[in-house]
Motif scaffolding. Structure first.
Motif, PDB file in Angstrom:
ATOM      1  N   ARG A 156       5.875 -15.291 178.709  1.00 32.52           N
ATOM      2  CA  ARG A 156       6.141 -15.127 177.269  1.00 32.52           C
ATOM      3  C   ARG A 156       6.835 -13.797 176.976  1.00 32.52           C
TER       4      ARG A 156
ATOM      5  N   ARG B 277      12.194 -25.101 164.240  1.00 36.93           N
ATOM      6  CA  ARG B 277      12.626 -23.702 164.080  1.00 36.93           C
ATOM      7  C   ARG B 277      14.145 -23.634 163.837  1.00 36.93           C
TER       8      ARG B 277
ATOM      9  N   ARG C 165      18.360 -13.666 170.837  1.00 36.15           N
ATOM     10  CA  ARG C 165      19.163 -14.817 170.424  1.00 36.15           C
ATOM     11  C   ARG C 165      19.322 -14.847 168.899  1.00 36.15           C
TER      12      ARG C 165
ATOM     13  N   ASP D 180      -0.087 -15.575 179.642  1.00 37.70           N
ATOM     14  CA  ASP D 180       1.144 -16.132 180.186  1.00 37.70           C
ATOM     15  C   ASP D 180       2.276 -15.107 180.068  1.00 37.70           C
TER      16      ASP D 180
HETATM   17  P1  ATP Z   1      15.257 -23.453 173.358  1.00 31.73           P
HETATM   18  O1  ATP Z   1      16.104 -23.515 172.146  1.00 31.73           O
HETATM   19  O2  ATP Z   1      15.558 -22.279 174.222  1.00 31.73           O
HETATM   20  O3  ATP Z   1      15.101 -24.735 174.102  1.00 31.73           O
HETATM   21  P2  ATP Z   1      12.506 -23.936 172.666  1.00 31.73           P
HETATM   22  O4  ATP Z   1      11.656 -23.327 171.619  1.00 31.73           O
HETATM   23  O5  ATP Z   1      12.787 -25.387 172.590  1.00 31.73           O
HETATM   24  O6  ATP Z   1      13.839 -23.098 172.739  1.00 31.73           O
HETATM   25  P3  ATP Z   1      11.500 -24.428 175.294  1.00 31.73           P
HETATM   26  O7  ATP Z   1      11.503 -23.484 176.444  1.00 31.73           O
HETATM   27  O8  ATP Z   1      12.371 -25.614 175.342  1.00 31.73           O
HETATM   28  O9  ATP Z   1      11.828 -23.556 174.019  1.00 31.73           O
HETATM   29  O10 ATP Z   1      10.002 -24.840 175.021  1.00 31.73           O
HETATM   30  C1  ATP Z   1       9.646 -25.804 174.032  1.00 31.73           C
HETATM   31  C2  ATP Z   1       8.415 -25.353 173.261  1.00 31.73           C
HETATM   32  O11 ATP Z   1       7.314 -25.219 174.153  1.00 31.73           O
HETATM   33  C3  ATP Z   1       8.586 -23.982 172.600  1.00 31.73           C
HETATM   34  O12 ATP Z   1       9.018 -24.111 171.274  1.00 31.73           O
HETATM   35  C4  ATP Z   1       7.204 -23.382 172.683  1.00 31.73           C
HETATM   36  O13 ATP Z   1       6.477 -23.646 171.542  1.00 31.73           O
HETATM   37  C5  ATP Z   1       6.549 -24.071 173.856  1.00 31.73           C
HETATM   38  N1  ATP Z   1       6.512 -23.197 175.027  1.00 31.73           N
HETATM   39  C6  ATP Z   1       7.399 -23.133 176.044  1.00 31.73           C
HETATM   40  N2  ATP Z   1       7.043 -22.225 176.952  1.00 31.73           N
HETATM   41  C7  ATP Z   1       5.886 -21.690 176.512  1.00 31.73           C
HETATM   42  C8  ATP Z   1       4.989 -20.690 177.028  1.00 31.73           C
HETATM   43  N3  ATP Z   1       5.243 -20.054 178.159  1.00 31.73           N
HETATM   44  N4  ATP Z   1       3.891 -20.415 176.291  1.00 31.73           N
HETATM   45  C9  ATP Z   1       3.637 -21.076 175.163  1.00 31.73           C
HETATM   46  N5  ATP Z   1       4.425 -21.992 174.632  1.00 31.73           N
HETATM   47  C10 ATP Z   1       5.545 -22.319 175.291  1.00 31.73           C
END
Ligand code: ATP
Ligand code: MG
Length: 417
Positions: free
Chosen positions: A170, A39, A180, A167
Motif C-alpha cells: 500500500r 473513483r 497520478r 500490507d
Molecule cells: P487502477 O486504476 O490503477 O486499476 P484500481 O483502484 O482499480 O486502480 P487495482 O490495483 O486495480 O486498483 O485494485 C482494485 C481495487 O482493489 C482497488 O480500488 C482497491 O480498493 C483494492 N486493492 C488493491 N490492492 C489493494 C491492497 N494492497 N490493499 C487493499 N486494497 C487493495
C-alpha cells in the motif's frame, strides 16, 4: 452526481452488467460497482476496469450467467471471485467479487446490515478514495469512509493506522495514486507510511508482491514524480538497490514520459535508473525480482555500449554500414534512451537519426531460394553472402533486388567452390 454511471459504459458492456445485476436480484443479492471505477467516475476520468461486488455468492451468479448466456466464465473459488469476459476494446472483463452473505437477523434493520456487511469488506481496502461503491439498485453512491470528501480535498487517506504494516504494498499504491491524481498524503497517512517504512515493513512481504506494484508505478505517466517520492521516503535503496538518482537522470525520465505516453516504458525507465549504477546493484535488483538474464545483461552493459557508440561516432569517415553496425544490436528501448542521451550532442545525434530513418529497416531482398537457383550449394556460406550483400546494399544504397543478384553473379566463382 445525478447521472447514471452505466451510461458511461459502452452499450455491449452495459448490457452484461444489467444481466448480471438481474440474476443477482433474482437470488436476493444486491450488487455494486466498487473501487477504481467509481473513483474514476467521480474524478471524471476515463473508466478502465469494472469491479462488481455481489453481496452474496459471486461464483453462483457467475455460474448462472455463464450457463444462461453460454459464456465461459473463469472462477477463482479461493478468492470467491469470478471473471466475466467482455467483447470490448477497453473493457476485457468484469471482475465479480463476493462479500460475506447477509444474515437476516434483524429484519427491521436490513439496510444497516447491508451497510455493515459491505463496510467490513471495504475496510480491507487501501484508501478511502477506493472504497466508493455505486449501488446498482438505487443508482446512488454509497460512501462509508468519506471517500468523496477526500477526492474533493485531493487526499490519499488510509482507513486505519496499521494499514501500511498489514500490507506494505500500500506504500507503493499510495505513492502511485497520489502522483497520478496530483493529490496529497493526508497528514496521518503520511506519518503511518513513514512509520511502516522505518519499521522495515517491506522486508515482511515477498519480492513478487513488491514487483507487481513497482511495475504499476513504472507504468504511470508521472513516473518521474513517483521516483522523486521514493527518494523522499527513503525507499529508493530498498526498491532498486541504488543510492540515488541524479538530476540528469530525472531530466531524461521526464523526456521519456513526453515521448511514450502509454504503459510500455518500464524497460526504458530501468535503463535510465540504472545508468550510473554499479554492476553489484543491478545484479541485486535483478536477482531479487527474478528478472531474466537477457534484461540483466542489458542493464549491466548499457552504459558501456552508449559510451562506446559515442566514441565511435566521433571518428570521421564512417561508412553507412559501420553506422548500421553500431546501432543494429540495440533494442528499441535503448534507441529511445540513446536519442535522449545524445540530445545535446547534435553532431552525434544526427547519426542516430540517420540510422533510424534510413538504415534500420534496410533488409536484403534475395533469399536462399535465389542462391540455390544461382547454383550455390546451401551451407554456412549463405550467411556470409547475406551479410556481404547487406553491407553493400547499405553502403551503396541499392534499391532493387537486381542489384543484389548482379553483385552475387559477379562474385559467384568464389562462392561456388
Ligand atoms: P487502477 O486504476 O490503477 O486499476 P484500481 O483502484 O482499480 O486502480 P487495482 O490495483 O486495480 O486498483 O485494485 C482494485 C481495487 O482493489 C482497488 O480500488 C482497491 O480498493 C483494492 N486493492 C488493491 N490492492 C489493494 C491492497 N494492497 N490493499 C487493499 N486494497 C487493495
Ligand atoms: Mg484496476
Amino acid at each position: 452526481m445525478n447521472e447514471n454511471i452505466l451510461e458511461k459504459l459502452p452499450n455491449k458492456v452495459k448490457k452484461e452488467v444489467i444481466r448480471l445485476n438481474s440474476i443477482a436480484k433474482e437470488k436476493g443479492y444486491f450488487s455494486y460497482f466498487i473501487g477504481g471505477l467509481v473513483r474514476d467516475w467521480v474524478l471524471k476520468k476515463p473508466i478502465k476496469d469494472i469491479d462488481m461486488v455481489i453481496q452474496g455468492d459471486a461464483l453462483e451468479i457467475a455460474k448462472i450467467y455463464g450457463e444462461k448466456y453460454n459464456i465461459s466464465v473463469q472462477y477463482f473459488p479461493r478468492f470467491q471471485t469470478a471473471k466475466i469476459p467482455l467483447d470490448d476494446r477497453i473493457f476485457n472483463n468484469i471482475d465479480l467479487i463476493s462479500t460475506r452473505k447477509e444474515i437476516y437477523e434483524f429484519p427491521g434493520a436490513l439496510p444497516k446490515i447491508i451497510e455493515g456487511n459491505l463496510k467490513d469488506d471495504l475496510y480491507r481496502r487501501d484508501f478511502s478514495i477506493n472504497t466508493l461503491c455505486y449501488s446498482l439498485n438505487s443508482f446512488k453512491i454509497i460512501d462509508l469512509f468519506q471517500g468523496e470528501k477526500d477526492i474533493k480535498n485531493k487526499l490519499i487517506r488510509v482507513l486505519y493506522s496499521k494499514s501500511f504494516m498489514d500490507d506494505p504494498t500500500r506504500i507503493l499504491r499510495a505513492i502511485r495514486f497520489k502522483n497520478r491524481f496530483e493529490f496529497k498524503y493526508e497528514a496521518y497517512t503520511k506519518e503511518y507510511m513513514i512509520e511502516a517504512i522505518n519499521k522495515k515493513a517491506f522486508a515482511t512481504i515477498s519480492s513478487d508482491r513488491i514487483k507487481k506494484e513497482l511495475i504499476l508505478c513504472l507504468q504511470e505517466e508521472k513516473v518521474k514524480e513517483i521516483l522523486m517520492d521514493f527518494i523522499e521516503f527513503n525507499i529508493i535503496e530498498t526498491l532498486f538497490f541504488i543510492k540515488d538518482i541524479s538530476e540528469n537522470q530525472f531530466i531524461w525520465l521526464e523526456k521519456v514520459c513526453k515521448i511514450i505516453k502509454n504503459k510500455n516504458k518500464v524497460l526504458v525507465i530501468l535503463l535510465i535508473v540504472f545508468f550510473n549504477a554499479n554492476q553489484e546493484s543491478i545484479e541485486k535488483f535483478c536477482d531479487f525480482y527474478q528478472i531474466n538474464k537477457d534484461y540483466k545483461k542489458l542493464l549491466i552493459s548499457n552504459k558501456e555500449v552508449f559510451l562506446k557508440i559515442k566514441n565511435e561516432l566521433k571518428k570521421n569517415n564512417l561508412t553507412p554500414f559501420e553506422i548500421y553496425r553500431l546501432f543494429s544490436s540495440l533494442k528499441e528501448e535503448q534507441i529511445i534512451f540513446l536519442n535522449i542521451y545524445l540530445q545535446e550532442k547534435f553532431f552525434i545525434k544526427k547519426f542516430l537519426e540517420y540510422y533510424v530513418n534510413e538504415l534500420r529497416d534496410v533488409h536484403i531482398s534475395i533469399t536462399g531460394k535465389d542462391l540455390i537457383s544461382l547454383g550455390i550449394p546451401p551451407g554456412p556460406i549463405y550467411d556470409i553472402i547475406f551479410k556481404r550483400v547487406l553491407k553493400n546494399k547499405i553502403n551503396l544504397g541499392w534499391k532493387t533486388k537486381e542489384k543484389e543478384i548482379e553483385y552475387i553473379k559477379k562474385h559467384i566463382k568464389e562462392w561456388r567452390e
